[in-house]
Design a protein around this motif. Structure first.
Motif, PDB file in Angstrom:
ATOM      1  N   GLY A  14      86.587  22.120  51.999  1.00  0.00           N
ATOM      2  CA  GLY A  14      86.015  21.215  52.989  1.00  0.00           C
ATOM      3  C   GLY A  14      84.811  21.817  53.703  1.00  0.00           C
ATOM      4  N   THR A  15      84.909  23.084  54.044  1.00  0.00           N
ATOM      5  CA  THR A  15      83.787  23.763  54.700  1.00  0.00           C
ATOM      6  C   THR A  15      82.564  23.802  53.793  1.00  0.00           C
ATOM      7  N   ASN A  16      82.783  24.066  52.517  1.00  0.00           N
ATOM      8  CA  ASN A  16      81.663  24.127  51.584  1.00  0.00           C
ATOM      9  C   ASN A  16      81.070  22.750  51.314  1.00  0.00           C
ATOM     10  N   ALA A  17      81.895  21.709  51.343  1.00  0.00           N
ATOM     11  CA  ALA A  17      81.361  20.354  51.190  1.00  0.00           C
ATOM     12  C   ALA A  17      80.434  20.025  52.355  1.00  0.00           C
ATOM     13  N   GLU A  18      80.847  20.419  53.554  1.00  0.00           N
ATOM     14  CA  GLU A  18      80.022  20.171  54.747  1.00  0.00           C
ATOM     15  C   GLU A  18      78.693  20.924  54.664  1.00  0.00           C
ATOM     16  N   GLN A  19      78.743  22.207  54.275  1.00  0.00           N
ATOM     17  CA  GLN A  19      77.526  23.006  54.182  1.00  0.00           C
ATOM     18  C   GLN A  19      76.604  22.487  53.081  1.00  0.00           C
ATOM     19  N   THR A  20      77.172  22.126  51.930  1.00  0.00           N
ATOM     20  CA  THR A  20      76.366  21.627  50.816  1.00  0.00           C
ATOM     21  C   THR A  20      75.692  20.315  51.183  1.00  0.00           C
ATOM     22  N   LEU A  21      76.422  19.440  51.878  1.00  0.00           N
ATOM     23  CA  LEU A  21      75.840  18.166  52.289  1.00  0.00           C
ATOM     24  C   LEU A  21      74.689  18.377  53.259  1.00  0.00           C
ATOM     25  N   ARG A  22      74.849  19.300  54.203  1.00  0.00           N
ATOM     26  CA  ARG A  22      73.765  19.557  55.160  1.00  0.00           C
ATOM     27  C   ARG A  22      72.521  20.093  54.453  1.00  0.00           C
ATOM     28  N   SER A  23      72.719  20.980  53.495  1.00  0.00           N
ATOM     29  CA  SER A  23      71.579  21.517  52.747  1.00  0.00           C
ATOM     30  C   SER A  23      70.895  20.411  51.953  1.00  0.00           C
ATOM     31  N   GLY A  40      86.132  32.309  54.779  1.00  0.00           N
ATOM     32  CA  GLY A  40      86.698  32.440  56.114  1.00  0.00           C
ATOM     33  C   GLY A  40      86.333  33.729  56.809  1.00  0.00           C
ATOM     34  N   SER A  41      86.004  34.768  56.055  1.00  0.00           N
ATOM     35  CA  SER A  41      85.660  36.052  56.645  1.00  0.00           C
ATOM     36  C   SER A  41      84.798  36.834  55.665  1.00  0.00           C
ATOM     37  N   GLU A  42      84.223  37.931  56.152  1.00  0.00           N
ATOM     38  CA  GLU A  42      83.396  38.758  55.273  1.00  0.00           C
ATOM     39  C   GLU A  42      84.242  39.408  54.190  1.00  0.00           C
ATOM     40  N   THR A  43      85.484  39.705  54.508  1.00  0.00           N
ATOM     41  CA  THR A  43      86.363  40.311  53.515  1.00  0.00           C
ATOM     42  C   THR A  43      86.583  39.363  52.341  1.00  0.00           C
ATOM     43  N   GLU A  44      86.796  38.083  52.625  1.00  0.00           N
ATOM     44  CA  GLU A  44      86.947  37.106  51.562  1.00  0.00           C
ATOM     45  C   GLU A  44      85.662  36.994  50.755  1.00  0.00           C
ATOM     46  N   ALA A  45      84.522  37.091  51.419  1.00  0.00           N
ATOM     47  CA  ALA A  45      83.249  37.039  50.708  1.00  0.00           C
ATOM     48  C   ALA A  45      83.108  38.224  49.750  1.00  0.00           C
ATOM     49  N   LEU A  46      83.561  39.395  50.168  1.00  0.00           N
ATOM     50  CA  LEU A  46      83.503  40.575  49.302  1.00  0.00           C
ATOM     51  C   LEU A  46      84.284  40.354  48.009  1.00  0.00           C
ATOM     52  N   LEU A  47      85.493  39.824  48.135  1.00  0.00           N
ATOM     53  CA  LEU A  47      86.320  39.623  46.947  1.00  0.00           C
ATOM     54  C   LEU A  47      85.755  38.538  46.041  1.00  0.00           C
ATOM     55  N   LEU A  48      85.264  37.453  46.628  1.00  0.00           N
ATOM     56  CA  LEU A  48      84.667  36.399  45.813  1.00  0.00           C
ATOM     57  C   LEU A  48      83.415  36.914  45.104  1.00  0.00           C
ATOM     58  N   GLU A  49      82.623  37.731  45.787  1.00  0.00           N
ATOM     59  CA  GLU A  49      81.439  38.313  45.159  1.00  0.00           C
ATOM     60  C   GLU A  49      81.830  39.132  43.938  1.00  0.00           C
ATOM     61  N   GLN A  50      82.872  39.930  44.057  1.00  0.00           N
ATOM     62  CA  GLN A  50      83.323  40.732  42.915  1.00  0.00           C
ATOM     63  C   GLN A  50      83.760  39.838  41.760  1.00  0.00           C
ATOM     64  N   ASN A  51      84.517  38.790  42.061  1.00  0.00           N
ATOM     65  CA  ASN A  51      84.963  37.869  41.013  1.00  0.00           C
ATOM     66  C   ASN A  51      83.782  37.264  40.257  1.00  0.00           C
ATOM     67  N   PRO A  89      80.080  33.615  57.243  1.00  0.00           N
ATOM     68  CA  PRO A  89      80.119  34.500  56.075  1.00  0.00           C
ATOM     69  C   PRO A  89      80.307  33.714  54.781  1.00  0.00           C
ATOM     70  N   GLY A  90      79.894  34.319  53.673  1.00  0.00           N
ATOM     71  CA  GLY A  90      80.054  33.650  52.389  1.00  0.00           C
ATOM     72  C   GLY A  90      79.321  34.365  51.277  1.00  0.00           C
ATOM     73  N   VAL A  91      79.201  33.684  50.150  1.00  0.00           N
ATOM     74  CA  VAL A  91      78.557  34.217  48.943  1.00  0.00           C
ATOM     75  C   VAL A  91      77.409  33.284  48.559  1.00  0.00           C
ATOM     76  N   TYR A  92      76.292  33.866  48.137  1.00  0.00           N
ATOM     77  CA  TYR A  92      75.160  33.072  47.665  1.00  0.00           C
ATOM     78  C   TYR A  92      74.872  33.406  46.208  1.00  0.00           C
ATOM     79  N   SER A 130      88.672  35.452  61.325  1.00  0.00           N
ATOM     80  CA  SER A 130      89.016  34.242  60.580  1.00  0.00           C
ATOM     81  C   SER A 130      90.213  33.563  61.245  1.00  0.00           C
ATOM     82  N   ILE A 131      90.526  32.361  60.792  1.00  0.00           N
ATOM     83  CA  ILE A 131      91.674  31.628  61.333  1.00  0.00           C
ATOM     84  C   ILE A 131      92.956  32.410  61.111  1.00  0.00           C
TER      85      ILE A 131
END
Length: 621
Positions: free
Chosen positions: A371-380, A83-94, A29-32, A596-597
């Motif tokens: 850290g998770t986003n660094a890993e994803q960004t590097l792979r992209s 970490g979860s879809e709920t966190e993605a919802l809040l970040l999207e609003q921000n 899950p995340g925000v694009y 999520s964790i």
């Protein structure tokens, strides 16, 4: 040459080539965020599965006019993994509130977040829905929550459980007989003194404790009730309890996007195939506002610790346009010169600035997210078509090939003390990894730990069909290993009559550090080193690391299957009791994978480190 992007229906060439980007995009899950050619934000969205959601924009048919217009303007896409879809919802609003993208038509009315409000009534407080927090309100607010629907559903469940009133104080003070809520068993009718203030206060205390995430005993009671209903064959009632548990867990979930306070710059750092990626997660007033990424260039001898220190000094102090420096700068590991950096940044800002890594709670989760986003960004970045093509050109020049290889294959061996040996074969074409052609080979009939024999077997099985004209002939083959493995490969190729495919061994250096590899040419038996900043070496490292990763994944799958273990049974530290608690809490493996964790850590008997282990095992990390 790399493939040209497909044209749109109007005949115009699209700005964004989605195929290589989507190939490496995570399913978490995340925000694009979608940007135009001028760098301006176009659209912000959230997703339970980033890969599936972003891919839907690039379907060839069935798109709405608005979506077609959006896609035609996209030049780049950036993602932030949560970490979860709920966190993605809040970040999207921000992000929508701060960036105001032109293609977002929802959430642009500046509505505040939804909360659950506990009124300040002297004897019988109420639990109600509130949009936004009021400083004048004397009661207590719980939240924020990702959406109004989730809050209303949660209040509905809480009324069933605790029978707390949800009417206004005016309505409450004018009642002379119980209302409909009492008739349907949703309220204890405190308006007519049907319950004592002491008993009502106890129910209210339990409800408040649950909303604060401090009362797992409530879920335990529901789990017991659900099991009792199941044993009594009352499956409809058991399903109701199951749904209640789901709602209650959703309400009490702590958010990594909202909840803490203060300002911080949070850094994540990852390195692969000779490329370093630094991600900056910006947090202001306790809210995650988004991410920025950087790809600094360093010599291979500098350690990751030194690279991050150098970057921080240059980013904050190395230019005239000094960025805003928050009080806390969070880094993933202890920096040797953290005190010196803190002093310099404090002097530049005129107030205290602290560089720290030893943090807990929300700040620890921010570091994990970075850290998770660094890993994803590097792979992209590694999968970017332009980056891959540039490395292919460098590889052709390094190995003096007549043309760019259209198909490369790399082999690696994996086992645990000789147990359940497997071999991996990964395939790259001019666009990067060709995962549909990846293969895992189970190795049989060789001595435990005999990597040479295992390598000989997999190459024999892989290429023996070439003698009869079957199978696909590679243009270049890499072997993860030194001269021993390469000699075995050369013997197999000679036996099969394959004399037109270059064969290269990739041996780790004495320090086994990236950039110190030695390459061995099977044709000339010559060994040579490549500069650590060579794009050709970066491509070879990328292929080698992918073969290693895929071999380990295949070995774990074979080991678990042979031991007849479920996914949970293969996790260290998770015994029968903890597995039972996980299944009882979430209802099944599928729900555990979605959690999520933080949610996993709430299960009885689970610590946060163990929750991290479970999460990593279920997501093959």
């Amino acid at each position: 040459m790399p493939e040209k992007s497909e044209k749109t229906k109007s005949g115009a060439q699209p700005l964004f080539d989605a195929k290589p980007f989507l190939k490496r995009l995570t399913e978490r899950p995340g925000v694009y965020r979608m940007f135009g050619e001028d760098g301006a934000i176009l659209y912000v969205g959230k997703a339970r599965n980033l890969k599936s959601r972003v891919s839907s924009y690039f379907h060839k048919s069935g798109q709405a006019v608005k979506t077609q217009a959006l896609v035609s303007r996209i030049a780049t896409i950036e993602v932030t993994v949560t970490g979860s879809e709920t966190e993605a919802l809040l970040l999207e609003q921000n992000l929508i509130k701060s960036l105001r993208p032109p293609f977002n038509i929802l959430l642009r009315d500046d509505k505040s977040y939804p909360y659950i409000y506990l009124s300040a009534h002297a004897e019988y407080p109420s639990l109600t829905f509130r949009r936004g927090r009021s400083k004048r309100a004397k009661g207590q607010f719980f939240g924020p929550y990702p959406g109004a629907a989730a809050v209303r559903e949660s209040l509905n469940v809480l009324q069933k459980l605790f029978k707390i009133r949800n009417c206004s104080d005016t309505f409450f003070s004018n009642r002379t007989r119980p209302c409909l809520q009492y008739q349907i068993n949703r309220c204890t009718a405190p308006c007519v003194n049907n319950i004592t203030p002491e008993n009502y206060a106890e129910d209210l205390r339990h409800a408040a404790m649950f909303l604060e995430g401090k009362n797992p005993a409530i879920i335990e009671d529901l789990l017991k009730a659900m099991e009792h209903a199941s044993r009594s064959l009352d499956f409809e009632r058991a399903a109701q309890y199951r749904d209640q548990i789901t709602h209650l867990r959703h309400v009490q979930e702590q958010q990594s996007i909202e909840g803490a306070s203060g300002d911080a710059d949070v850094y994540g750092l990852r390195e692969e195939a000779g490329v370093s990626c630094i991600v900056l997660l910006q947090v202001r007033s306790g809210r995650v506002l988004g991410t920025r990424h950087f790809f600094p260039r360093y010599g291979v001898e500098s350690l990751l610790n030194e690279r991050l220190s150098a970057f921080l000094g240059q980013y904050y102090l190395g230019s005239d346009a000094t960025p805003e420096i928050p009080r806390d700068i969070l880094v993933p590991e202890v920096l040797e010169d953290a005190d010196l950096l803190s002093q310099g940044l404090s002097a530049a800002q005129g107030r205290e600035v602290v560089v720290r890594s030893n943090v807990r709670g929300e700040r620890r989760r921010w570091l994990e997210m970075a850290g998770t986003n660094a890993e994803q960004t590097l792979r992209s970045h590694l999968a970017n078509k332009e980056t891959v093509y540039r490395r292919f050109l460098a590889l052709r020049e390094l190995l003096q090939l007549e043309q760019i290889p259209q198909r490369m294959e790399c082999f690696d061996i994996s086992h645990s003390s000789g147990e359940n040996t497997v071999a991996s074969c990964v395939v790259f074409d001019e666009n990067g990894p060709l995962k549909s052609d990846y293969r895992i080979y189970n190795i049989e009939g060789v001595a435990a730990g005999d990597d040479y024999a295992a390598m000989g077997q997999v190459l024999e099985r892989r290429y023996r069909k070439l003698k009869t004209g079957e199978g696909r002939r590679p243009d270049l083959v890499f072997i993860d290993g030194g001269k021993g493995q390469l000699n075995i490969a050369r013997e197999v190729f000679q036996r099969l009559g394959i004399d037109d495919v270059p064969l290269i061994g990739v041996a780790k250096g004495a320090t086994r550090r990236a950039g110190m590899e030695t390459l061995v040419d099977a044709l000339t038996d010559a060994s040579f080193r490549v500069p650590p900043d060579s794009p050709a070496l970066h491509l070879i490292q990328y292929i080698r690391d992918e073969a290693h990763r895929f071999a380990i994944t295949g070995h774990r799958q074979r080991r678990d299957k042979k031991r007849r273990q479920s996914t949970l049974e293969g996790i260290e530290g998770v015994g029968p009791k903890r597995r039972r608690e996980l299944i009882r809490y979430f209802g099944g493996l599928q729900e555990i994978r979605k959690a999520s964790i933080d949610e996993i850590a709430k299960v009885r008997g689970m610590s946060r480190p163990l929750a991290e282990t479970v999460y990593a095992a279920l997501h093959n990390e």
